[in-house]
Scaffold this motif. Structure first.
Motif, short mmCIF file in Angstrom:
data_model
loop_
_atom_site.label_atom_id
_atom_site.label_comp_id
_atom_site.label_asym_id
_atom_site.label_seq_id
_atom_site.Cartn_x
_atom_site.Cartn_y
_atom_site.Cartn_z
N HIS A 4 0.83 -1.42 -0.13
CA HIS A 4 -0.05 -0.08 0.57
C HIS A 4 0.80 1.36 0.13
CE1 HIS A 4 -3.77 -1.91 0.57
NE2 HIS A 4 -3.39 -2.37 0.79
N ALA A 5 1.76 1.29 0.58
CA ALA A 5 3.39 2.00 -0.02
C ALA A 5 4.35 2.01 -1.21
CB ALA A 5 3.57 2.96 1.26
N MET A 6 3.83 1.56 -2.07
CA MET A 6 4.87 1.15 -3.33
C MET A 6 5.55 2.56 -4.13
SD MET A 6 2.62 -2.08 -5.02
CE MET A 6 3.57 -1.48 -6.70
N GLY A 7 5.05 3.49 -4.20
CA GLY A 7 5.79 4.77 -4.44
C GLY A 7 5.67 4.33 -6.28
N PRO A 8 6.59 5.87 -7.41
CA PRO A 8 6.29 5.75 -8.22
C PRO A 8 7.03 3.71 -8.79
CG PRO A 8 6.94 7.47 -7.23
CD PRO A 8 6.90 6.75 -6.42
N VAL A 9 6.41 3.45 -10.40
CA VAL A 9 7.41 2.47 -10.56
C VAL A 9 8.20 3.19 -11.24
CG1 VAL A 9 6.70 1.19 -12.37
CG2 VAL A 9 5.26 1.71 -10.97
N PRO A 10 9.19 2.03 -11.84
CA PRO A 10 10.90 2.65 -11.39
C PRO A 10 10.49 2.67 -13.80
CG PRO A 10 10.32 1.12 -10.82
CD PRO A 10 9.37 1.16 -10.65
N THR A 260 0.27 4.20 -15.66
CA THR A 260 -0.35 6.30 -14.88
C THR A 260 -0.40 5.45 -13.66
OG1 THR A 260 -1.42 7.68 -15.66
CG2 THR A 260 -2.12 5.70 -15.88
N TYR A 261 -1.08 6.80 -13.12
CA TYR A 261 -1.94 6.94 -11.66
C TYR A 261 -2.70 7.71 -11.76
CZ TYR A 261 -1.21 6.99 -6.65
OH TYR A 261 -1.55 6.90 -5.43
N ARG A 262 -3.95 7.41 -11.05
CA ARG A 262 -4.90 7.06 -10.58
C ARG A 262 -5.40 8.49 -9.79
NH1 ARG A 262 -8.46 5.70 -7.13
NH2 ARG A 262 -7.82 4.03 -6.94
N GLU A 282 1.84 12.03 -3.36
CA GLU A 282 2.47 13.29 -3.38
C GLU A 282 3.96 12.41 -4.66
OE1 GLU A 282 2.57 16.57 -2.80
OE2 GLU A 282 0.06 15.82 -2.00
N ASP A 283 4.29 11.55 -4.40
CA ASP A 283 5.77 11.19 -5.28
C ASP A 283 4.96 10.81 -7.17
OD1 ASP A 283 7.31 10.75 -3.41
OD2 ASP A 283 6.74 8.13 -3.41
N TRP A 284 3.77 10.31 -6.97
CA TRP A 284 2.99 10.89 -8.27
C TRP A 284 2.95 12.02 -8.76
CZ3 TRP A 284 3.08 7.04 -12.60
CH2 TRP A 284 3.46 6.05 -12.18
N LYS A 285 2.78 13.12 -8.24
CA LYS A 285 2.54 14.47 -8.64
C LYS A 285 4.03 15.06 -9.35
CE LYS A 285 -1.12 15.99 -5.55
NZ LYS A 285 -1.65 16.46 -3.96
N GLY A 286 4.57 14.96 -9.27
CA GLY A 286 6.03 15.21 -10.02
C GLY A 286 6.14 15.11 -11.15
N ARG A 287 5.24 13.65 -11.40
CA ARG A 287 5.53 13.31 -12.59
C ARG A 287 3.84 13.68 -13.77
NH1 ARG A 287 8.79 8.78 -13.16
NH2 ARG A 287 9.76 8.09 -11.02
N ASP A 288 3.55 14.86 -13.19
CA ASP A 288 2.12 14.85 -13.62
C ASP A 288 2.09 15.49 -15.05
OD1 ASP A 288 0.04 17.15 -15.09
OD2 ASP A 288 -0.37 17.22 -12.76
N PRO A 289 1.78 14.78 -15.98
CA PRO A 289 2.02 14.95 -16.93
C PRO A 289 1.59 16.40 -18.06
CG PRO A 289 -0.38 13.61 -17.09
CD PRO A 289 -0.16 14.02 -15.44
#
Length: 371
Positions: A4-10, A260-262, A282-289
């Motif tokens: 439940h806390a995997m973070g962004p996919v490499p 991607t990320y929901r 928050e981690d995925w917000k850094g990858r905002d499309p």
């Protein structure tokens, strides 16, 4: 680290043409598929994503205000939907789930048509043949079979149009999706299976149901697959164009996993804070499309004040039209629920309609009349 806390996919194993910082990446072998994407086209893709996000936010607000019964947000998945959607030809046919409102936007679906079902005003949203996109499928994964059947018929007809099925990572665990790939591979159907792996099948993380990358499943059926950075609109455009070209040339199906990320809830009835680590978001917000493409445009001098204002105005205008389409939508008649259930007259349904009509009339005949 917990599931439940995997973070962004490499990202190193993903096809990527645009890094999170907005810089162009090369060496993936897909640059040739976007050679025609000039500055104006980049601005168009940016505007598409901004408008679609604004529409999504407005629809979410309409639901919170009681104007819609439900809404399935696409926040964070704009690049996957716009990149792939803009790759399609008019005569290609889309079979989607309930979240592909960005693809529907690309196909020209009207704003009122996007909302009818979620407002409870109609059993279906739009005429599929007017935009070559089937109405959203709520039964998870069923649209993969529909797309494969359509693609098989297209091949038998000798046409070079392609069927595209959109679904989420959770749908890959459904039997329908696997059966569709069996048929698609067996008959070399011109179909693209476009999986938006947004990391969550409602409240279950993807790694709970997929011990390997989802794209690894398709080759077992004899279908080539590719994993693409789903937050990179250029990469999504490129891989979809390649898959379309392959299908049109008789090369059969392709499986695309857009990672991607929901960023929002599964639907407006969901509370992701109950199962998702806020640090992951928050981690995925850094990858905002949208931010990603915006940084490229800024670096290229293509996102000045005039362009920014034009895009903002387009998004505000679209949101206003969406809201007006929603609140001005006429309420359905009491007996319209019986319309369009069957393609031809049906005796049992006609009897039910008469019974319900008598039931409604009984209120008018009662003392005091209808309430």
């Amino acid at each position: 680290m917990s599931l439940h806390a995997m973070g962004p996919v490499p990202q190193e194993d993903l096809i990527q043409l645009l890094a999170p910082d907005g810089s162009r990446t090369a060496g993936s072998g897909f640059d040739e598929w976007i050679e025609d994407v000039d500055g104006a086209a980049l601005q168009g893709l940016y505007e598409d994503m901004v408008v679609v996000r604004r529409l999504d936010q407005e629809a979410t607000a309409l639901q919170r205000q009681g104007e819609l019964a439900l809404w399935p947000p696409l926040l964070g998945q704009e690049a996957a939907q716009i990149g792939s959607g803009r790759a399609l030809r008019k005569d290609d046919f889309v079979f989607s789930s309930y979240r592909e409102n960005g693809v529907a936007y690309c196909r020209g679906v009207g704003y009122a048509d996007m909302l009818r079902v979620w407002r409870g005003n109609a059993p279906s949203g739009w005429d599929p043949y007017a935009v070559n996109m089937a109405t959203p499928q709520v039964i998870i994964g069923a649209q993969t079979l529909h797309a494969t059947g359509y693609a098989m018929a297209t091949k038998f007809d000798g046409a070079d149009s392609v069927a595209v099925s959109y679904f989420g990572d959770g749908a890959t665990s459904q039997g329908d999706s696997n059966e569709a790939m069996v048929f698609a591979a067996s008959f070399q159907a011109p179909v693209i299976f476009f999986c938006q792996n947004n990391q969550w099948a409602i409240s279950e993380p993807v790694r709970l149901q997929a011990q390997r990358d989802i794209a690894d499943r398709a080759p077992g059926f004899g279908i080539p697959s590719v994993r693409v950075d789903g937050n990179d609109v250029l990469a999504c455009l490129a891989v979809t164009r390649q898959a379309l070209d392959r299908a049109r040339g008789g090369g059969g199906p392709t499986f695309i996993e857009a990672v991607t990320y929901r960023m929002g809830p599964h639907t407006t009835a969901d509370d992701p804070s109950r199962y998702r680590d806020p640090n992951e978001l928050e981690d995925w917000k850094g990858r905002d499309p949208i931010d990603r493409l915006g940084r490229l445009l800024e670096a290229e001098g293509l996102l000045g004040a005039e362009v920014s204002e034009r895009v903002r105005a387009a998004a505000d205008r679209a949101a206003g039209e969406l809201r007006e389409a929603c609140v001005s939508m006429p309420e359905p008649g009491e007996l319209e629920v019986f319309d369009n259930v069957y393609a031809t007259p049906h005796a049992v349904l006609a009897g039910q309609r008469r019974d319900y009509q008598r039931y409604l009339a009984s209120f008018e005949a009662a003392p005091g009349g209808a309430s």
